[in-house]
Design a protein around this motif. Structure first.
Motif, short mmCIF file in Angstrom:
data_model
loop_
_atom_site.label_atom_id
_atom_site.label_comp_id
_atom_site.label_asym_id
_atom_site.label_seq_id
_atom_site.Cartn_x
_atom_site.Cartn_y
_atom_site.Cartn_z
N MET A 24 0.80 -1.22 0.00
CA MET A 24 0.00 0.00 0.00
C MET A 24 0.83 1.27 0.00
O MET A 24 1.94 1.30 0.53
CB MET A 24 -0.92 0.00 1.21
N THR A 25 0.25 2.31 -0.57
CA THR A 25 0.86 3.64 -0.53
C THR A 25 -0.26 4.68 -0.53
O THR A 25 -1.43 4.33 -0.70
CB THR A 25 1.82 3.86 -1.71
N GLU B 266 4.33 -6.01 7.90
CA GLU B 266 3.68 -6.46 9.13
C GLU B 266 2.63 -7.52 8.78
O GLU B 266 1.90 -7.38 7.81
CB GLU B 266 3.01 -5.26 9.80
N GLN B 267 2.60 -8.57 9.58
CA GLN B 267 1.61 -9.62 9.33
C GLN B 267 0.21 -9.10 9.65
O GLN B 267 0.00 -8.45 10.67
CB GLN B 267 1.91 -10.85 10.18
N LEU B 268 -0.75 -9.39 8.74
CA LEU B 268 -2.10 -8.86 8.90
C LEU B 268 -3.06 -9.89 9.47
O LEU B 268 -3.66 -9.68 10.53
CB LEU B 268 -2.61 -8.40 7.53
N PHE C 286 0.97 -6.91 5.16
CA PHE C 286 0.88 -5.67 4.41
C PHE C 286 2.23 -4.96 4.44
O PHE C 286 3.00 -5.08 5.39
CB PHE C 286 -0.27 -4.76 4.82
N ALA C 287 2.51 -4.27 3.34
CA ALA C 287 3.75 -3.51 3.19
C ALA C 287 3.38 -2.08 2.91
O ALA C 287 2.48 -1.81 2.12
CB ALA C 287 4.58 -4.08 2.05
N LEU C 288 4.07 -1.15 3.57
CA LEU C 288 3.78 0.27 3.39
C LEU C 288 5.01 0.95 2.83
O LEU C 288 6.12 0.72 3.31
CB LEU C 288 3.41 0.91 4.74
N ASP D 212 3.44 4.10 14.31
CA ASP D 212 4.20 4.98 13.42
C ASP D 212 3.95 4.66 11.95
O ASP D 212 4.73 5.08 11.08
CB ASP D 212 5.69 4.83 13.73
N ILE D 213 2.87 3.95 11.64
CA ILE D 213 2.65 3.54 10.26
C ILE D 213 2.57 4.70 9.29
O ILE D 213 2.97 4.56 8.15
CB ILE D 213 1.36 2.68 10.12
N ALA D 214 2.05 5.85 9.72
CA ALA D 214 1.90 6.98 8.79
C ALA D 214 3.26 7.37 8.21
O ALA D 214 3.35 7.74 7.03
CB ALA D 214 1.25 8.16 9.48
N PHE D 215 4.32 7.26 9.00
CA PHE D 215 5.64 7.69 8.54
C PHE D 215 6.24 6.71 7.54
O PHE D 215 7.10 7.07 6.74
CB PHE D 215 6.56 7.89 9.74
N ALA D 216 5.77 5.45 7.58
CA ALA D 216 6.23 4.48 6.58
C ALA D 216 5.69 4.83 5.20
O ALA D 216 6.20 4.34 4.19
CB ALA D 216 5.78 3.07 6.99
N LEU D 217 4.66 5.67 5.15
CA LEU D 217 4.05 6.04 3.88
C LEU D 217 4.57 7.37 3.36
O LEU D 217 4.09 7.88 2.34
CB LEU D 217 2.52 6.11 4.06
N LEU D 218 5.54 7.96 4.06
CA LEU D 218 6.06 9.27 3.67
C LEU D 218 7.56 9.19 3.41
O LEU D 218 8.24 8.32 3.95
CB LEU D 218 5.81 10.27 4.81
N PRO D 219 8.11 10.10 2.60
CA PRO D 219 9.56 10.15 2.44
C PRO D 219 10.23 10.59 3.74
O PRO D 219 9.54 10.98 4.70
CB PRO D 219 9.76 11.20 1.34
N THR D 220 11.55 10.54 3.79
CA THR D 220 12.27 10.87 5.02
C THR D 220 11.91 12.27 5.51
O THR D 220 11.71 12.49 6.69
CB THR D 220 13.79 10.81 4.77
N GLU D 221 11.84 13.22 4.59
CA GLU D 221 11.47 14.59 4.97
C GLU D 221 10.10 14.89 4.36
O GLU D 221 9.86 14.62 3.19
CB GLU D 221 12.51 15.59 4.46
#
Lengths: 242, 242
Positions: free
Chosen positions: B29-30, B85-87, B107-109, B174-183
């Motif tokens: 997902m993205t 993460e295992q769903l 699922f992969a983010l 912290d899943i939201a940050f896995a969907l964003l670039p470093t900055e």
DNA sequence: CGAATAGTGTCTGTTAGACACTATTAA
DNA sequence: TTAATAGTGTCTAACAGACACTATTCG
């Protein structure tokens, strides 16, 4: 897509490749007073002889995972029904020394009184007390006499995850009521919450929070046999009846 | 314990009984803008020909479930690493018409930019837009042109559960940050939250809540290329560095 | 300067913890 | 009456939604 020939064959005809075995294991939990307990079974034979394990069984080829969990509940614990929920699937390659076994773990919740049917007195099964080490990533088991129990396989990890899941779901789900009889006092409900969280709670705040949710119905009846002022009995009102 | 002879044999020597196949499927997902997307692959052959399915593969006999998920990520999506993460594990008897297959879903983010490597343009794979029907127990998929996609097997259920899990974990993980670039800017972070929740959020309240958590570090740098006043860039500070 | 977004200050309503208080029961 | 628990009222601090406001950048 670059796939190797091995991968292609495995995807095309998996019957040609060795398959892992699949089991369902059950974490059967209850709360007595302020302590969390889980059913464990003593292993008489190798591997892990002398240690305590969770009840489980292989999944039948024509049996869904949910059905396997119900079967284990019935056959291994002699319990007709309970709140059942899938927890996690453990699949490390060497988690069982005999062979490759992937286990789908379910947890079952039921009130202490429902364990009457079960012969917990028999020496080979035990409603073990779960003690959580600080931050909940490590647990220890104790029998009725307070003696520490050794845990078989990766079942200590499984129990730790079950406690973590209960804690996570405590505030936004109805799991606490699965651990209580149909009619219960607010003190009993608070004890269940305290057992799962592992901390004390403020009484007035807890009562307010529970009553404000509008998920409890006062019965007008009161507990009996209490040494002092008896508390009112409440029932849980599922969402569909609200 | 009363067990039938069949049950006894199955428990004693499972090799004598037919075993289910085990696969790992991936919900990759993205978030782009305010829409949630997942990678789906077009099925050319039966069963479910013409429908879209999640990438997956059979689990090797010497391969852990986590390792299988990483392998699929690498071989099927050409992505070296991602938050994994295992769903849940889906095991209904007839979920695949060919044979009994139990699938452990991960699922992969990852941030949208990381999909550059992947040929999403190729006709057989698609970063499908996920649209959630009201209370989140039903989802629909659409391609880039807005055309509805038919979903193979029970993969619509899997996607619905993935969205539900994201929603549940949004506030305390912290899943939201896995969907964003470093900055990233606070607006981008808010867009990710809105895409997952499916609702709009109040800007000042959101900023305050995020900054009060002390998990963001202002970089002093600012986004470039913005049409108007550029926003400050922040980085996520993992718990271990606090 | 105007348009558009970044970022802030403040008011208000909800909720949780703390704590003191009253009420009721058995012995 | 006393001990012990049931149940309530109130103060305070934390926090989230709403909304108006100022600040900064590009064209």
């Amino acid at each position: 897509m670059a796939t190797t020939e091995t991968e292609f064959l495995r995807d095309y005809d998996p019957a040609k490749f060795e398959r892992p075995s699949v089991t369902v294991d059950l974490v059967l939990m209850t709360v007595s007073g302020r302590t969390l307990r889980a059913l464990t079974i003593h292993r008489d034979s190798h591997p892990a002889a002398g240690k305590w394990a969770l009840p489980g069984a292989f999944v039948g080829i024509d049996e869904s995972l949910d059905a396997a969990a119900k079967r284990i509940l019935k056959d291994r614990a002699h319990i007709a029904s309970a709140y059942l929920e899938q927890l996690y699937t453990f699949g490390d390659v060497h988690r069982d020394p005999r062979m490759r076994i992937i286990t789908v773990v379910y947890f079952a919740l039921l009130p202490e009184a429902r364990f009457e049917n079960l012969r917990t007195q028999s020496a080979d099964r035990c409603l073990a007390k779960i003690e959580v080490d600080g931050t909940a990533d490590r647990i220890k088991l104790f029998d009725g006499d307070g003696a520490a129990l050794k845990v078989a396989f990766d079942h200590a990890d499984i129990l730790a995850l079950a406690v973590e899941r209960l804690r996570g779901k405590l505030d936004y789900s109805d799991i606490a009521f699965a651990l209580l009889p149909t009619e219960f006092t607010l003190r009993q409900l608070q004890e269940v919450h305290e057992a799962i969280r592992g901390t004390q709670l403020n009484k007035p705040a807890f009562r307010r929070r529970m009553l404000d949710k509008k998920i409890l119905k006062a019965t007008g009846r009161f507990e009996s046999g209490a040494a002092f002022r008896p508390a009112e009995l409440y029932t849980f009102v599922p969402e569909k009846n609200r």
